[in-house]
Motif scaffolding. Structure first.
Motif, PDB file in Angstrom:
ATOM      1  N   HIS A   7       0.850  -1.198   0.000  1.00 56.58           N
ATOM      2  CA  HIS A   7       0.000   0.000   0.000  1.00 56.58           C
ATOM      3  C   HIS A   7       0.883   1.245   0.000  1.00 56.58           C
ATOM      4  CE1 HIS A   7      -3.719  -2.252   0.665  1.00 56.58           C
ATOM      5  NE2 HIS A   7      -2.926  -3.105   1.285  1.00 56.58           N
ATOM      6  N   HIS A  13      -4.941   5.088   5.341  1.00 57.41           N
ATOM      7  CA  HIS A  13      -4.445   4.576   6.625  1.00 57.41           C
ATOM      8  C   HIS A  13      -3.014   4.058   6.523  1.00 57.41           C
ATOM      9  CE1 HIS A  13      -5.985   1.351   4.278  1.00 57.41           C
ATOM     10  NE2 HIS A  13      -5.366   0.472   5.038  1.00 57.41           N
ATOM     11  N   HIS A  38      -6.032  -0.298  -1.890  1.00 60.26           N
ATOM     12  CA  HIS A  38      -7.433  -0.717  -1.773  1.00 60.26           C
ATOM     13  C   HIS A  38      -8.227  -0.025  -2.884  1.00 60.26           C
ATOM     14  CE1 HIS A  38      -6.809  -2.603   2.165  1.00 60.26           C
ATOM     15  NE2 HIS A  38      -6.045  -1.573   2.466  1.00 60.26           N
ATOM     16  N   LEU A  49     -10.256   3.797   4.260  1.00 64.38           N
ATOM     17  CA  LEU A  49      -9.471   2.647   3.809  1.00 64.38           C
ATOM     18  C   LEU A  49      -8.893   2.880   2.417  1.00 64.38           C
ATOM     19  CD1 LEU A  49      -9.063  -0.496   4.491  1.00 64.38           C
ATOM     20  CD2 LEU A  49     -11.088  -0.871   3.101  1.00 64.38           C
ATOM     21  N   HIS A 224       2.080  -1.356   5.021  1.00 65.56           N
ATOM     22  CA  HIS A 224       1.378  -0.078   5.166  1.00 65.56           C
ATOM     23  C   HIS A 224       2.355   1.021   5.582  1.00 65.56           C
ATOM     24  CE1 HIS A 224      -2.278  -2.478   4.767  1.00 65.56           C
ATOM     25  NE2 HIS A 224      -3.007  -1.380   4.770  1.00 65.56           N
TER      26      HIS A 224
HETATM   27 ZN   LIG Z   1      -4.993  -1.646   4.329  1.00 59.64          ZN
END
Ligand SMILES: [Zn+2]
Ligand SMILES: [Zn+2]
Length: 262
Positions: A7, A13, A38, A49, A224
């Motif tokens: 991500h 996030h 996402h 998200l 992340h």
């Molecule tokens: Zn995520």
């Protein structure tokens, strides 16, 4: 080594720019990475998200920029798309409209559950095997849409002390067989090692079952933050070495190609 689940701060996030993730991947000695933000899902809850549909070109431009900037690593355009009943037509249009290399399917929410209830926030009044079954039924429906290439964090639903395989082996086998038949891969996702559950997605006993059934597999960190790129891949590679028959795949333009992982 490849990391197929990354991500960036475009997912609201996660932190870190695309450059920072690529730099981290190069430092970790990876040959290939796939960004998997996402998917935009207009109107669906969980807006913290994902990016908005209008922001999607930013993602594609970022990808083009880092591809030019970093020649030492192969960078793929991926997406982590939610399967959520009712969004099939939207997703079909969205996914066919962009040049993806890989489309992961995730179940974060289940259609007939209360609005906004994540799959890991479970209703304590219901027996766990039934809740697990709802999740696997949603996976089955999602796979059958034919919209996805790979199943991300296969047992995201699992609760500490309640192994999915123990209570729901039939569901697990059904999903693995369906992936084999429909040509989907299943992801080994090290992100679970950072979560409360403290184990890989899916658990190693399920991975063993996947290997014995010959389903294709990808590997991802679900990073992340840039420091999470290739998170605990060394020990995963070490573990996978015990299974030379494990069928690892890489992707290009939504086609899977086998490769020897370890
Ligand atoms: Zn995520
Ligand atoms: Zn993810």
């Amino acid at each position: 080594m490849f990391d197929y689940h990354i991500h960036t701060r475009l997912c609201r996030h996660a932190t870190g720019s695309m450059e920072e993730y690529v730099e981290a991947a190069v430092k970790r000695g990876l040959n290939e990475i796939c960004f998997t933000p996402h998917s935009p899902m207009p109107g669906l809850y969980g807006t913290n998200l994902r990016m908005d549909l209008e922001e999607f070109d930013i993602y594609l431009n970022d990808i083009e920029r880092v591809k030019k900037q970093f020649k030492e690593i192969n960078i793929l355009t991926g997406i982590e798309a939610d399967y959520y009943a009712g969004y099939e037509d939207f997703l079909a249009g969205f996914l066919s409209g962009y040049p993806f290399d890989l489309v992961h399917m995730s179940i974060h929410f289940i259609r007939h559950w209360p609005e906004g209830q994540w799959v890991f926030n479970l209703d304590p009044a219901r027996p766990l095997h039934e809740i697990y079954r709802d999740y696997f039924n949603a996976l089955e429906e999602g796979i059958k849409t034919g919209l996805f290439d790979s199943v991300a964090h296969f047992d995201l639903i699992k609760q500490p002390g309640h192994p999915v395989l123990k209570s729901n082996i039939k569901d697990v086998e059904k999903i693995i067989d369906l992936c084999c038949r429909n040509g989907l891969s299943i992801e080994i996702n090290t992100g679970g090692l950072r979560k409360e559950i403290g184990e890989i997605f899916p658990s190693t006993d399920i991975i063993g079952l996947m290997i014995s059934k010959g389903v294709s597999m990808t590997l991802g960190s679900d990073a992340h933050t840039p420091s999470q790129v290739a998170f605990r891949f060394e020990e995963t590679a070490e573990w996978l070495k015990k299974y030379p028959e494990a069928k690892m795949v890489r992707y290009k333009k939504r086609k899977a190609y086998s490769y020897r992982y370890a």
